[in-house]
Design an enzyme around this catalytic site. Structure first.
Site, PDB file in Angstrom:
ATOM      1  N   ASN A  25       0.008   4.429   8.132  1.00 41.82           N
ATOM      2  CA  ASN A  25       1.162   4.605   7.258  1.00 41.82           C
ATOM      3  C   ASN A  25       2.114   5.694   7.723  1.00 41.82           C
ATOM      4  OD1 ASN A  25      -1.363   6.010   6.362  1.00 41.82           O
ATOM      5  ND2 ASN A  25       0.093   7.147   5.101  1.00 41.82           N
ATOM      6  N   THR A  28      -6.293  -6.820 -18.339  1.00 45.06           N
ATOM      7  CA  THR A  28      -5.348  -7.911 -18.569  1.00 45.06           C
ATOM      8  C   THR A  28      -4.540  -8.200 -17.313  1.00 45.06           C
ATOM      9  OG1 THR A  28      -5.165  -7.281 -20.895  1.00 45.06           O
ATOM     10  CG2 THR A  28      -3.415  -8.676 -20.001  1.00 45.06           C
ATOM     11  N   GLY A  61      -2.657  -0.909  -3.587  1.00 43.00           N
ATOM     12  CA  GLY A  61      -3.446  -0.565  -2.416  1.00 43.00           C
ATOM     13  C   GLY A  61      -4.501   0.491  -2.673  1.00 43.00           C
ATOM     14  N   GLN A  74       0.145  -1.415   5.071  1.00 40.27           N
ATOM     15  CA  GLN A  74       1.382  -1.259   5.835  1.00 40.27           C
ATOM     16  C   GLN A  74       1.709  -2.491   6.682  1.00 40.27           C
ATOM     17  OE1 GLN A  74       3.734   1.123   5.861  1.00 40.27           O
ATOM     18  NE2 GLN A  74       2.693   2.339   4.306  1.00 40.27           N
ATOM     19  N   SER A 126      -0.744  -4.470  -0.770  1.00 38.11           N
ATOM     20  CA  SER A 126       0.018  -3.960  -1.907  1.00 38.11           C
ATOM     21  C   SER A 126       1.433  -4.498  -1.852  1.00 38.11           C
ATOM     22  CB  SER A 126       0.043  -2.424  -1.878  1.00 38.11           C
ATOM     23  OG  SER A 126       0.645  -1.904  -3.042  1.00 38.11           O
ATOM     24  N   ALA A 127       1.901  -5.078  -2.953  1.00 39.41           N
ATOM     25  CA  ALA A 127       3.153  -5.835  -2.950  1.00 39.41           C
ATOM     26  C   ALA A 127       4.383  -4.996  -2.659  1.00 39.41           C
ATOM     27  CB  ALA A 127       3.323  -6.544  -4.297  1.00 39.41           C
ATOM     28  N   HIS A 128       4.392  -3.735  -3.086  1.00 41.18           N
ATOM     29  CA  HIS A 128       5.632  -2.964  -2.959  1.00 41.18           C
ATOM     30  C   HIS A 128       5.933  -2.542  -1.526  1.00 41.18           C
ATOM     31  CE1 HIS A 128       4.293   1.394  -2.653  1.00 41.18           C
ATOM     32  NE2 HIS A 128       3.159   0.799  -2.943  1.00 41.18           N
ATOM     33  N   CYS A 137       2.417   9.601  -0.014  1.00 39.65           N
ATOM     34  CA  CYS A 137       1.210   9.879  -0.799  1.00 39.65           C
ATOM     35  C   CYS A 137       0.731  11.317  -0.627  1.00 39.65           C
ATOM     36  CB  CYS A 137       0.098   8.914  -0.395  1.00 39.65           C
ATOM     37  SG  CYS A 137       0.532   7.190  -0.648  1.00 39.65           S
TER      38      CYS A 137
END
Length: 395
Positions: free
Chosen positions: A152, A238, A76, A180, A200-202, A326
């Protein structure tokens, strides 16, 4: 009964979620047998490239985008930085809200030092932007509008469709930080009419270190990371194949179970909020009661410090957050709470509880009981609270 010695009760899902078993299992082959670089032309490379292409197409379909509108990145923070800094030379004015995530606020502060003017829209006591304020803030120099989908810290949900309607009327690109919200709500980028969206995946039971920026066809921000020709030349580096696959599987799983998960979490959250407001005096729920994420309950507890609450709950096996993860290293009060009009001394007493699919009603009841004990103990040591109560030593 919860045995705090055996298991941590995790109420910090807004910071990160545990990786789902299904997502984890989908990733394993790309760490072991199918480890090829997706840019390589041999069979192992082609297999990895195919996995990335499939994941890109699936994620696009899940949010109503086209396959070539999804660009993978590290998460994110990078996604939001890319959206903001990508418009550095496209105008001299950017509009945002006063409660954005640091991944928006920090690059904007940097751009201000370079001469870009930034307007921070107020959110008022309920934590929500008024579309009329956005309309008034637009100028002929406005190059970008970036307003988060859901906050958030306090979980408030913004009226994105109304805001994008204004942006589109003025032909100004609109970005939303949906980190979120994605996975907790059904989101369709075409229906919302956003030009860019960060995820964001997490945050939805996927792996850390992977995210994406949706960029609507025809929108062309400048590159943030230069290097190879990955991501259709727009983002060098990559491809993180295993994480990309895990991101895709986690998002699909979250959305397939969205109704059941939301109902479960909402019941827990509402029970928690009702008990806290009823059983603990001098506490306040931050943000709008109804227009908020299902998993969020952010409180101010007067006369005590949030960090002290956090540490005492942690000793009782309950993991929560003081503000956002954060910003947890900062001693400054939350800029989000100050934007709501919360006094500085009260903002220091804020705690965010964010619930997940693994939580139970036993967790909720245990946490409220321990929270009550914690607040009472801390207030017994607070001269200000004793003074308010009329303790004889202060009369």
């Amino acid at each position: 009964m919860i045995d705090k010695q055996k298991k941590i009760i995790y109420f910090d899902h807004a910071a990160t979620t545990p990786l789902s078993k299904k997502a984890f299992e989908s990733m394993i082959p790309f760490f072991m047998d199918d480890f090829g670089n997706a840019s390589s032309l041999h069979v192992l490379g082609r297999k990895s490239a195919f996995a990335v292409t499939e994941a890109r197409a699936k994620i696009a379909s899940l949010i109503g985008a086209k396959t070539n509108e999804i660009y993978f990145c590290s998460g994110g923070t990078e996604s939001c930085n890319w959206a903001i800094k990508g418009f550095l030379d496209k105008g001299t004015h950017i509009i945002t809200s006063s409660i954005e995530h640091p991944s928006i606020m920090a690059p904007l502060k940097e751009l201000e030092q370079k001469g870009i003017k930034v307007t921070y829209l107020p959110v008022y006591k309920n934590g929500i932007v008024k579309p009329s304020d956005l309309e008034k803030a637009i100028t002929k120099d406005t190059a970008l509008i970036s307003i988060m989908f859901a906050n958030n810290e306090i979980g408030t949900i913004q009226p994105i469709k109304e805001l994008t309607a204004i942006a589109n009327k003025h032909k100004i690109p609109f970005h939303t930080d949906a980190v979120q919200a994605i996975g907790s709500m059904a989101i369709n980028v075409k229906d919302l009419n956003v030009d860019m969206l960060s995820l964001s995946a997490h945050k939805f039971y996927g792996p850390k270190g992977i995210g994406a920026l949706y960029i609507k066809g025809g929108i062309r921000p400048n590159k943030l990371i230069h290097g190879g020709s990955q991501e259709r030349t727009m983002r060098g580096g990559t491809s993180n194949v295993a994480a990309i696959v895990g991101c895709c599987v986690a998002l699909e799983e979250a959305l397939n179970n969205l109704d059941d998960n939301s109902k479960h979490i909402r019941v827990l959250r509402n029970t928690f909020i009702d008990r806290v407001l009823c059983e603990i005096e001098h506490c306040y729920l931050n943000g709008d009661r109804d227009r908020r994420l299902d998993n969020n309950a952010n409180f101010v507890f007067d006369f005590v410090e949030g960090e002290s609450i956090l540490m005492m709950l942690d000793l009782n096996g309950i993991a929560v957050s003081s503000g956002s993860a954060c910003s947890s290293g900062s001693l400054s009060p939350s800029h989000v709470l100050l934007s709501l009009g919360v006094p500085i001394e009260s903002a220091h007493g804020s705690i965010r509880f964010s619930f997940g699919i693994g939580n139970t009603m036993d967790h909720i009841n245990y946490a409220v009981d321990k929270l009550k004990e914690t607040i009472n103990k801390l207030r017994e040591m607070s001269p200000l609270f004793l003074q308010v109560k009329g303790d004889s030593k202060f009369v």
